[in-house]
Design an enzyme around this catalytic site. Structure first.
Site, PDB file in Angstrom:
ATOM      1  N   ASP A  16       0.875  -1.165   0.000  1.00  0.00           N
ATOM      2  CA  ASP A  16       0.000   0.000   0.000  1.00  0.00           C
ATOM      3  C   ASP A  16       0.921   1.226   0.000  1.00  0.00           C
ATOM      4  O   ASP A  16       2.129   1.108   0.241  1.00  0.00           O
ATOM      5  CB  ASP A  16      -0.891  -0.045   1.244  1.00  0.00           C
ATOM      6  CG  ASP A  16      -1.674   1.234   1.455  1.00  0.00           C
ATOM      7  OD1 ASP A  16      -2.362   1.670   0.515  1.00  0.00           O
ATOM      8  OD2 ASP A  16      -1.575   1.813   2.548  1.00  0.00           O
ATOM      9  N   ASP A 175      -1.702  -0.964   5.891  1.00  0.00           N
ATOM     10  CA  ASP A 175      -1.876  -0.344   7.205  1.00  0.00           C
ATOM     11  C   ASP A 175      -3.331  -0.253   7.652  1.00  0.00           C
ATOM     12  O   ASP A 175      -3.597   0.185   8.771  1.00  0.00           O
ATOM     13  CB  ASP A 175      -1.283   1.071   7.205  1.00  0.00           C
ATOM     14  CG  ASP A 175      -2.115   2.049   6.390  1.00  0.00           C
ATOM     15  OD1 ASP A 175      -2.643   3.021   6.975  1.00  0.00           O
ATOM     16  OD2 ASP A 175      -2.264   1.839   5.173  1.00  0.00           O
TER      17      ASP A 175
END
Length: 226
Positions: A16, A175
């Site tokens: 990400d 996350d």
């Protein structure tokens, strides 16, 4: 004589971006507040914006306007979103890399791991940020939030990146819940960084491993592969 570290047991690792590799909340807050001001809305704090990050730019703009007055209709969203995206793309200030990110990415790449990026941030903004930060050469495949008809938490967003890198054993690093959900949908193990924008207690994300430092990722991937 020190032992040679074991090889990473994954041929592909997909990351990400926001909250995982870069701390972009300050930049997004600055640009978003510029757009809000142009539409006669009050500004938001960085803490407020941090709680809105992760679902893509359209969702961010929609939430920001809902938090500062009347919610936008689908028709009214378009000019506000266009203003935000153009301002973000033209913004000259670069996002901040989290400590250890360049070294960790380079170490994985030097070890033969193919690196991919799967983010809900628009592709043109993502590519500009990677170029500015000097990370572009490390990634062999990239999917932004507007690259495909789907985006995280849809597992096909993540699977597309893995396939673009040639497939094989893969893991996800993110996350927030969208990263974990996408990884689960794609059948991949997932590591979650605790310092990003989880929008919920990190222990409830459902990741296989939680890390406070990205420098610890190679060892975590070895544990995950074992």
């Amino acid at each position: 004589m020190s032992a040679v570290p074991a090889a990473i047991p994954f041929s592909v690792v997909v990351f990400d971006l926001d909250g995982t590799l870069i701390d972009s909340a300050r930049d997004m807050t600055r640009v978003l507040n510029r757009t809000l001001s142009r539409f006669a809305r009050p500004t938001l704090t960085e803490a407020q914006v941090r709680g809105m990050v992760g679902d893509g730019s359209a969702a961010l703009v929609r939430q920001a306007f809902a938090a500062t007055g009347d919610a936008l209709t689908d028709e009214a969203l378009q000019p506000a979103l266009a203003d935000y995206l153009d301002a973000y793309f033209q913004d000259d200030e670069s996002a901040v890399l989290y400590p250890g990110v360049p070294e960790t990415l380079k170490g994985l790449a030097d070890g033969g791991v193919k690196l991919g990026l799967c983010t809900n941030k628009p592709e043109r903004i993502t590519r500009k940020l990677l170029d500015t930060l000097g990370l572009s050469p490390l990634f062999g495949a990239l999917a932004g939030g507007d690259t495909l008809p789907v985006k995280k938490p849809d597992g096909r967003h993540l699977s597309w990146v893995v396939e673009a890198l040639g497939g094989g054993s893969a893991a996800m690093v993110g996350d927030n819940r969208n990263d974990v959900k996408a990884a689960r949908a794609a059948g991949l193990p997932v590591v979650a960084m605790t310092y990003g924008y989880p929008r919920m207690p990190v222990q409830e994300l459902g990741a296989d491993i939680l890390l406070d430092r990205i420098a610890d990722l190679p060892d975590a991937l070895r544990r995950l592969g074992a």
